[in-house]
Scaffold this active site. Structure first.
Site, PDB file in Angstrom:
ATOM      1  N   ASP A 186     -23.249 119.874 -24.675  1.00 48.65           N
ATOM      2  CA  ASP A 186     -22.092 119.256 -24.062  1.00 48.65           C
ATOM      3  C   ASP A 186     -22.335 117.741 -24.033  1.00 48.65           C
ATOM      4  OD1 ASP A 186     -19.731 118.933 -22.483  1.00 48.65           O
ATOM      5  OD2 ASP A 186     -20.992 118.823 -20.701  1.00 48.65           O
ATOM      6  N   LYS A 187     -21.288 116.955 -23.813  1.00 43.92           N
ATOM      7  CA  LYS A 187     -21.468 115.501 -23.735  1.00 43.92           C
ATOM      8  C   LYS A 187     -21.503 115.022 -22.289  1.00 43.92           C
ATOM      9  CE  LYS A 187     -18.109 112.525 -24.131  1.00 43.92           C
ATOM     10  NZ  LYS A 187     -18.309 111.677 -22.942  1.00 43.92           N
ATOM     11  N   ARG A 215     -12.352 117.729 -28.746  1.00 46.40           N
ATOM     12  CA  ARG A 215     -11.155 118.443 -28.287  1.00 46.40           C
ATOM     13  C   ARG A 215     -11.355 119.963 -28.275  1.00 46.40           C
ATOM     14  NH1 ARG A 215      -8.582 114.682 -25.490  1.00 46.40           N
ATOM     15  NH2 ARG A 215      -7.526 113.097 -26.729  1.00 46.40           N
ATOM     16  N   ASN A 229     -17.600 124.534 -17.395  1.00 48.89           N
ATOM     17  CA  ASN A 229     -16.989 124.714 -18.713  1.00 48.89           C
ATOM     18  C   ASN A 229     -18.017 124.986 -19.806  1.00 48.89           C
ATOM     19  OD1 ASN A 229     -18.009 122.104 -18.433  1.00 48.89           O
ATOM     20  ND2 ASN A 229     -16.597 121.269 -19.942  1.00 48.89           N
TER      21      ASN A 229
END
Length: 1069
Positions: A370-371, A713, A742
């Site tokens: 993840d970022k 996205r 998430n």
């Protein structure tokens, strides 16, 4: 009306009681193939016609394995019993039998429908509908650490109608509301229900529910009605089994055990055939072998088959699985204890949340990251904004001393924006900051005269704080109103509806009634979803669309629209109907939201900075040098994701970037070109599913050719799908790392999931296999702990199989001299304790402590990691080499003593060529050989290792002399039959010379092979060690600043290691 049979509130997490413990535990243990296999052997050994081996040779090791597991299970279950009793006997106040007073009641006696009172700092006993509280507007603050690990407070709010009417005990006792809700489930963040009371219907959601396991905070007391109790509560529904992950070595080890079983059956069958032939040729004609049983040779061969299954059973190591678990358990603690993975700012240590995956950390080929919060800090700072096409935030620091509500930590760099706000001549600017102050779910709390915000996400907190500093201060909220200070003027607005944010909508809206009675919708969200909902005549889109595109900033678009009273009334009717839906409520609400969120007027965009964590570029660079491919999966737009890629050095100026929209032609190139292949391909394309799979495979093939991949996205579900595709088509070992809810799906899908204790709560950590505080610790987890764990486990397994083959196959060579009669070559007690006492400790310590190079060298030379990725240290080739090595060792151990006994004579003039003396000699030689062999295999010597090797040998001789003593024979004459064998045999000097010869012939070829291997075909770790010692011993010191000295790099060339073009950037610590 609940639609299901309510449960009592008592919980039961224990598995056993005093009556069921023994049968249930044994049943569970014998479901394991290895334990069941040895149970069958034990039964066979009880049949005299079959077994030539005493029953205790299998019973003692089996009881030891079963006993260790049973004790562990018992200790765990006793702890669960105690916890259940403690929880079930907690008390809280409950209105019972229609009385108007609360009475202290044990949790286990609480039932669905009871009205309870909960006090400050107490746990919630069941899933409860919040009716009222001591706080204004019936707010209730809870801590959910027991549910999701988060320690930050969350708020719940009762319905306005219950807040007004259910404050007194008498009203609570008379409460006769009817709740219709969903069936019990495990979704902590969702609840769908409806309250019917006083001829009205009220929608219920998760914000009205207090879940079992929460703790009441900052609230003196609250009242609620029990909805779900006991096993129906959400926390208990989440206590089921999680997905079981197995390592690649686990699967390979199981297949090898199956291979050993097949080999065992084939060998037993061959030896049984040999016995049948021997009986036909020799046994029938030898009168002195007559046993008074006139069985046919074929029948005797059949019995001998089962006899050899028993004799050779030690080829299948009963202690293998227990030993593996002990090693993994120890390795997990080494990770937990590693101070170099401790994050002091949050007092967060690394945590191995599973003990079954450690060696797989040394085989990772793909990392999916993840970022936000993983590569970045997830500490949001409002840096810039664009309002009505004008950009702000690029000049000098602003003084906010004019604002009494300003946050002293907030910084902004544009005086012009403040002047515009104070002038009040730009209505768009006023609407912009008004939107930030009103469109959110933040709660305000005043303590010590200071205003504090509690936000669900760092983004939301940063935006509300920015509005506060620019003069639009959010002060408080109730169920239906929100109060804001606008440039010093305090106003309260009616909140008509809140259109919640979720990962699919990517936006949030609020509908308010402003002064004058007109209605307006304010919306903020991701640019992609906002642009497609703008009014066709909106002319500001072009000015805002690419703003901040070349900066690593997170952007949100802000917009609004005016709504007429008639339009709102029609829409609100649909909104209430959707809110009261008892099934598919979320889908119904989303559909209604779509109807009102259209024809929006764009105000501008916010830009929030989220800085990289410390050490991220260096970590990514080092992992890339270890041939690990890193993919970043983020929900940000393409430009932001690309810029983050450059910031963390995943991308460089020399990188040729291939964008998604440009890959379609490349994907087509992946299709077969020949006519025959095209024909086959066209047939496949007729089937939609096959075509879809081909496209997926093409995507994975193309992506895996890239040095780095950034997916932007993507939704949480898509993150998991990307991981699943790589697992499916590349058969590669994957690791997913993230910090938020998430990322949970991705973390659970990957072979190994890593959670970061970040700003987004603990959901990722709670679902992970390993956790720590910063991304930079990932390099140490993989390159040090993962690599060591893989090497240790491979070395352990190779040696474990070797020592068992060397031990067991001696029986086969002995069979050629005993008529294939399934007689054993050793004493029964030696067979019993060989794997348990004589050869177990040294290899266990190697599995726990061995290291070929130090942790510093493991980090400095990432290429050492490649061994695990390529499965070079443990595979079928290595397995069969271990089998061959064991077979050769067994040949030497049998035939050299056998040859010595043929022409030998003792000091007393007699030749001790009896079976018992031979068994002692062979066993003693075996103990020396296998213990010295593990000494040769040990790379990292400590006092403990040396003690274990020589201690195991000493233990063998000590126990052997005890087993062969006259005293123990007198006590147990039928069990200990080798009376005096060891003292008699081991006092003969030539037998010691025989053992020395046996040991030398077994080990000298191994020493020679190791020497040639290190000098002619050195491994990468050998090269690194040699260069390191070269630098440490006088010519130069490899730890100098600036990347090392010239002679060191020359040594690299001599050893065949590629020298980097810029040594100072090679990752020297």
């Amino acid at each position: 009306m609940f639609g299901f049979l309510p449960q009592g509130n008592a919980i039961k997490t224990y598995k056993y009681n005093p009556i069921t413990f023994l049968p249930l535990n044994l049943f569970e243990q014998f479901k394991r193939a290895a334990n069941f296999y040895f149970l069958v052997l034990l039964i066979l050994q009880a049949i005299p016609e079959i077994s030539t081996l005493s029953w205790y040779t299998t019973l003692v090791p089996l009881l030891l394995v079963l006993g260790i597991t049973a004790v562990k299970d018992l200790v765990d279950d006793i702890a669960r019993h105690r916890m259940d009793n403690e929880v079930n006997n907690r008390t809280c106040d409950v209105i019972k039998d229609g009385r108007f007073v609360f009475k202290a009641t044990k949790w286990k006696d609480i039932k669905v429908g009871d009205v309870v009172r909960l006090k400050k700092n107490t746990f919630v006993p069941a899933d409860i509908l919040l009716l009222s509280s001591s706080e204004p507007n019936s707010l209730c603050y809870v801590e959910t650490a027991e549910l999701d690990g988060e320690t930050n407070l969350k708020f719940k709010m009762a319905l306005e109608v219950t807040h007004r009417h259910l404050q007194e005990e008498s009203a609570l006792a008379d409460f006769d509301g009817l709740v219709e809700c969903e069936e019990p489930n495990n979704r902590l963040d969702k609840f769908t229900g409806m309250l019917s009371w006083r001829d009205s219907l009220y929608p219920l959601d998760a914000d009205k529910i207090l879940l079992r396991g929460c703790k009441i905070r900052n609230t003196d007391f609250c009242h609620g009605m029990v909805i779900f109790a006991g096993a129906d509560t959400k926390i208990m529904r989440n206590s089921g089994r999680t997905r079981f992950k197995r390592t690649k070595i686990d699967s390979l080890m199981n297949y090898m055990v199956y291979t050993i079983i097949v080999v065992l059956i084939l060998l037993s069958a061959g030896l049984a055939i040999g016995h049948t032939y021997w009986e036909q040729q020799i046994g029938n004609s030898s009168w002195y072998l007559y046993d008074a049983q006139d069985s046919s040779p074929a029948y005797r061969g059949f019995l001998t088959f089962w006899g050899y299954i028993i004799v050779l059973n030690t080829m299948v190591p009963i202690s293998l699985y227990v030993s593996v678990e002990v090693i993994r358990f120890g390795q997990s603690y080494f990770i937990n204890w590693d101070l170099q993975m401790y994050y002091p700012e949050k007092d967060t240590a690394a945590k191995a949340r599973t003990t079954t995956l450690n060696e797989q950390l040394g085989q990772i080929q793909y990392i999916f990251s993840d970022k936000t919060g993983t590569l970045t800090q997830n500490i949001m700072t409002f840096k810039k904004c664009c309002i009505n096409g004008q950009r702000y935030g690029q000049v000098h620091t602003i003084d906010f001393s004019w604002n009494a509500y300003a946050d002293g930590k907030f910084l902004f760099y544009d005086h012009y924006l403040i002047e515009q706000i104070k002038a009040g001549k730009e209505p768009e600017i006023q609407k912009f900051f008004f939107l930030l102050a009103i469109c959110h779910t933040v709660m305000a709390d005043t303590s010590d005269g200071q205003l504090h915000y509690q936000a669900a996400s760092p983004d939301e907190g940063a935006l509300v704080t920015a509005a506060r500093n620019f003069g639009y201060v959010f002060l408080s909220r109730t169920q239906n109103t929100i109060t804001i200070s606008e440039m010093g003027v305090q106003r309260t607005y009616d909140v008509l509806a809140i259109l919640d944010f979720n990962s699919d909508r990517k936006r949030m809206s609020v509908i308010v009634r402003e002064s004058g009675g007109h209605i307006r919708l304010y919306c903020k969200g991701a640019d992609t979803v906002i642009y497609e909902r703008l009014h066709p005549s909106n002319v500001k889109r072009e000015a805002t669309e690419e703003v901040f595109a070349n900066e690593t900033l997170r952007t949100l678009c802000l917009c609004y629209r005016d709504i007429s009273q008639d339009e709102f009334e029609v829409w609100n009717k649909k909104f209430l109907e959707a809110s009261l839906a008892t099934s598919h409520r979320d889908e119904a609400l989303d559909k209604v939201y779509e109807e009102i969120e259209k024809n929006l007027i764009l105000l501008g965009a916010t830009a929030i900075e989220d800085k990289l964590q410390d050490g991220v570029p260096e970590t990514i660079s080092r992992l890339s040098k270890a041939d690990i491919k890193i993919w970043v999966l983020t929900g940000d737009k393409k430009e932001t994701a690309e810029n983050i890629g450059f910031s963390c050095e995943l991308l460089t100026e020399d990188t040729a970037i291939c964008y998604g929209e440009d890959t379609r032609q490349k994907l087509k190139l992946k299709f077969p070109r020949t006519a025959e292949e095209k024909k086959k391909q066209s047939e496949k394309r007729r089937r939609a599913e096959a075509y879809k799979e081909q496209q997926q495979k093409n995507f994975v093939d193309l992506a895996c050719e890239c040095r780095a991949v950034i997916c932007c996205r993507v939704t949480p579900k898509q993150k998991a799908m990307v991981v699943e595709l790589v697992k499916k088509y590349k058969k590669a070992i994957t690791l997913a790392i993230g910090d938020g809810a998430n990322d949970v799906n991705m973390i659970k899908t990957a072979h190994i999931g890593v959670g970061i204790s970040g700003q987004e709560g603990m959901q990722a950590v709670m679902s992970s296999d390993y956790s720590f505080g910063q991304f930079r610790y990932l390099q140490r987890l993989l390159l040090v702990h993962g690599r060591w764990s893989y090497i240790r486990m491979c070395k352990f397994l190779r040696y474990f199989f070797y020592k068992n083959f060397a031990f067991t196959l001696v029986h086969i060579w002995y069979s050629f001299f005993n008529g294939f009669s399934a007689q054993t070559a050793y004493e029964d007690w030696f067979i019993t304790v060989y794997n348990v006492l004589y050869s177990s400790l040294p290899v266990l310590l190697v599995g726990l402590f061995d290291q070929d190079v130090s942790d510093k060298l493991s980090l400095r030379f990432p290429r050492l990691y490649v061994l695990g990725q390529r499965d070079l240290l443990f595979n079928y080739k290595k397995f069969f080499l271990s089998l061959l090595h064991g077979a050769v060792t067994s040949l030497i151990i049998f035939f050299i003593p056998y040859g010595a006994y043929l022409v030998s004579m003792g000091q007393d003039g007699e030749g001790p060529a009896d079976y018992q003396s031979f068994a002692v000699t062979a066993a003693s030689s075996l103990i020396f050989v296998v213990n010295f062999q593990i000494g040769l295999d040990t790379s990292y010597w400590t006092f403990v290792n040396a003690f274990s090797v020589f201690g195991s040998i000493a233990l063998y001789f000590g126990l052997t002399f005890d087993f062969h003593s006259a005293g123990i024979h007198v006590l147990f004459p039928s069990v200990f039959q080798f009376t005096g064998a060891a003292p008699n045999a081991l006092r003969q000097p030539y037998l010691w010379l025989t053992m020395i010869l046996t040991i030398a012939i077994c080990l000298l070829p191994v020493v020679a092979q190791r020497f040639l291997s290190m000098t002619i075909w050195p491994s990468e770790s050998d090269k690194v060690s040699e260069i390191w010692y070269l630098g440490e011993c006088g010519r130069c010191l490899f730890t100098g600043a600036g990347g090392g000295c010239p002679c060191t790099w020359q040594g690299w060339d001599e050893m065949g290691i590629k020298v980097p073009s810029n040594p100072s950037h090679f990752g020297i610590l």
